[in-house]
Design an enzyme around this catalytic site. Structure first.
Site, PDB file in Angstrom:
ATOM      1  N   ASN A   1      -3.095   6.923  -5.261  1.00 30.54           N
ATOM      2  CA  ASN A   1      -3.493   5.538  -5.006  1.00 30.54           C
ATOM      3  C   ASN A   1      -5.023   5.403  -5.029  1.00 30.54           C
ATOM      4  OD1 ASN A   1      -3.024   2.849  -4.559  1.00 30.54           O
ATOM      5  ND2 ASN A   1      -2.327   3.058  -2.457  1.00 30.54           N
TER       6      ASN A   1
ATOM      7  N   HIS B   1      -0.773  -2.321   5.108  1.00 33.53           N
ATOM      8  CA  HIS B   1       0.550  -1.879   4.680  1.00 33.53           C
ATOM      9  C   HIS B   1       1.669  -2.619   5.398  1.00 33.53           C
ATOM     10  CE1 HIS B   1      -1.389   1.633   2.736  1.00 33.53           C
ATOM     11  NE2 HIS B   1      -0.284   1.687   2.023  1.00 33.53           N
TER      12      HIS B   1
END
Length: 465
Positions: free
Chosen positions: A316, A352
């Site tokens: 990521n 998140h």
């Protein structure tokens, strides 16, 4: 007509229909990029912005029914109005950050379940970073060049973008659903035809894009074949609890390795779309054209590194770079890298979602990285340990490192994937909190190892990266 076809396809693939829709949407990016290259490359910017906007909205409508597609449009329009009406001020940045994050967190709160669902909040979290980053870049554009870092100079905006420009940037088919992150300046260069190895012509990026697609497809096949044997739900069964401790640990290790291919495959395939369009062009290095501007994975490093830090730095990448550029480095005024690191991980935790598992995951990540850095410093400063690490025994050391590495990479992934405390606490209890115990004991023992193994003249404070 499409619905029955998708139902049949999802049944044949033994995959949920939303996951099939998402995968098809990522793949549709390839024909979209081909249309752009063949028919739109030489068209005015307005035409290209419209194409990117409506193609992205079409993908949103394909994945998310009814009013779900309105959320992104609201955030894009509000962000544009902030830039127009509030100007290049700290207030604009703070207002943008607050509005976009509160909107995202409200979405998490009202749509939360105990399972991972593909819904509008998935692309919204990607969009949130884009729009917050946009406000930072617009703010930086009003500063003197001498006040900016090289990164900030590359992304700073000299003027306020148009609404259509912001829409095209936000809905670009190569990054709307799962990323990667890129700046508006990069998008502007794409639209202007500047991101090409052949100035003024479509880039020669078909082969690099095909390679990334093939690699992403391979990862997808690996995930599709092996994921049914390592489901998240098995952790919560009595059968898992009844297995020997070593079996539970090995299952955790293999599960972690397989589950991450879900993310790797999507990101690498999406990167291929960006490369094909030209957005992935990264200039010339040592006489070779590079196409890694939108790389979200360093797959070879991810597969071979025995270090936790190596895995995190190869995974990521664009999101981590965004957090480093817009959160970590802008907290320099705190005067403490550890505090800035904690604040950045706290931001990523809430970005998140609101489940307790995210907090446990990122706090454990911070502790693991801290311990690993201290251990590496001891090995570096100890002549005996350095010699051993470079001896003929290294292959054996590497195997042991990789086992511990993937076992304890899986350890913080358990709460990340299981979300709620009753689930991840059950799994941690079944493996006796081995990750916490191992790293806490290592943390406590390392000072004594340093004292015994490192000569006094070699001793130095552990450096923080």
């Amino acid at each position: 007509m499409a619905a029955p076809l998708l139902e049949n396809l999802s049944e044949s693939l033994a995959a949920p229909e939303p996951a099939v829709r998402l995968l098809l949407s990522i793949l549709i990016g390839y024909p979209c990029a081909l249309v752009y290259r063949r028919f739109l490359f030489y068209q005015p910017a307005t035409v290209i912005h419209l194409f990117h906007t409506f193609s992205g909205l079409a993908l949103a409508a394909f994945n998310f029914a009814g009013p779900q597609i309105y959320h992104s449009a609201v955030c894009v329009v509000v962000q544009f109005l902030m830039l127009r009406l509030m100007g290049r001020t700290v207030t604009t940045v703070l207002s943008s950050f607050t509005f976009q994050m509160v909107y995202l967190l409200a979405g998490y709160y009202y749509t939360a379940t105990e399972e991972y669902d593909i819904k509008w909040t998935m692309p919204q979290c990607v969009l949130t970073l884009k729009l917050v980053g946009l406000s930072y870049d617009y703010y930086d554009g009003g500063k003197e060049p001498s006040q900016l870092t090289s990164e900030q100079k590359n992304s700073a905006l000299p003027s306020v973008p148009s609404l259509l420009e912001v829409c095209g940037f936000s809905y670009f088919y190569g990054g709307f659903l799962v990323g990667p992150q890129f700046t508006l300046r990069s998008y502007q260069k794409l639209v202007a035809g500047e991101l090409s190895d052949c100035p003024g012509k479509p880039p020669n990026s078909v082969i690099p894009a095909t390679k990334r697609f093939a690699l992403g497809f391979l990862c997808l096949v690996i995930y599709a074949i092996f994921s049914p044997y390592y489901p998240d739900s098995y952790f919560l069964t009595d059968e898992y609890d009844a297995q020997p401790f070593w079996y539970r640990c090995v299952f955790l290790l293999l599960w972690a390795k397989i589950i991450l291919y879900k993310y790797v495959s999507c990101w690498v395939i999406a990167e291929g779309v960006c490369i094909l369009s030209g957005l992935g062009y990264n200039g010339v290095v040592d006489g070779e054209h590079k196409w890694d501007a939108c790389a979200n994975m360093k797959v070879w490093v991810f597969e071979t590194t025995p270090l936790f830090g190596g895995t995190i730095s190869s995974f990521n990448i664009n999101t981590n770079a965004w957090a480093a550029r817009h959160v970590f480095k802008r907290l320099r005024f705190l005067g403490n890298k550890s505090l800035s690191h904690v604040a950045t991980l706290l931001f990523l935790t809430f970005w998140h979602g609101l489940h307790s598992g995210y907090l446990v995951c990122f706090s454990m990540e911070f502790f693991i990285i801290t311990v690993e850095r201290q251990a590496l410093a001891v090995v570096r400063d100890s002549p005996l340990l350095s010699k051993l690490a470079n001896s003929a025994f290294y292959p054996l050391i590497y195997v042991v490192q990789q086992f511990l590495h993937w076992l304890f990479m899986g350890y913080p992934l358990v709460p990340f994937c299981l979300f709620t405390y009753d689930k991840w606490l059950k799994v941690y209890s079944s493996i006796y909190f081995c990750g916490h115990v191992f790293f806490l004991l290592t943390f406590l023992i390392l000072p004594y190892i340093r004292k015994a193994m490192v000569p006094k003249k070699e001793r130095s404070p552990t450096k923080q990266d």
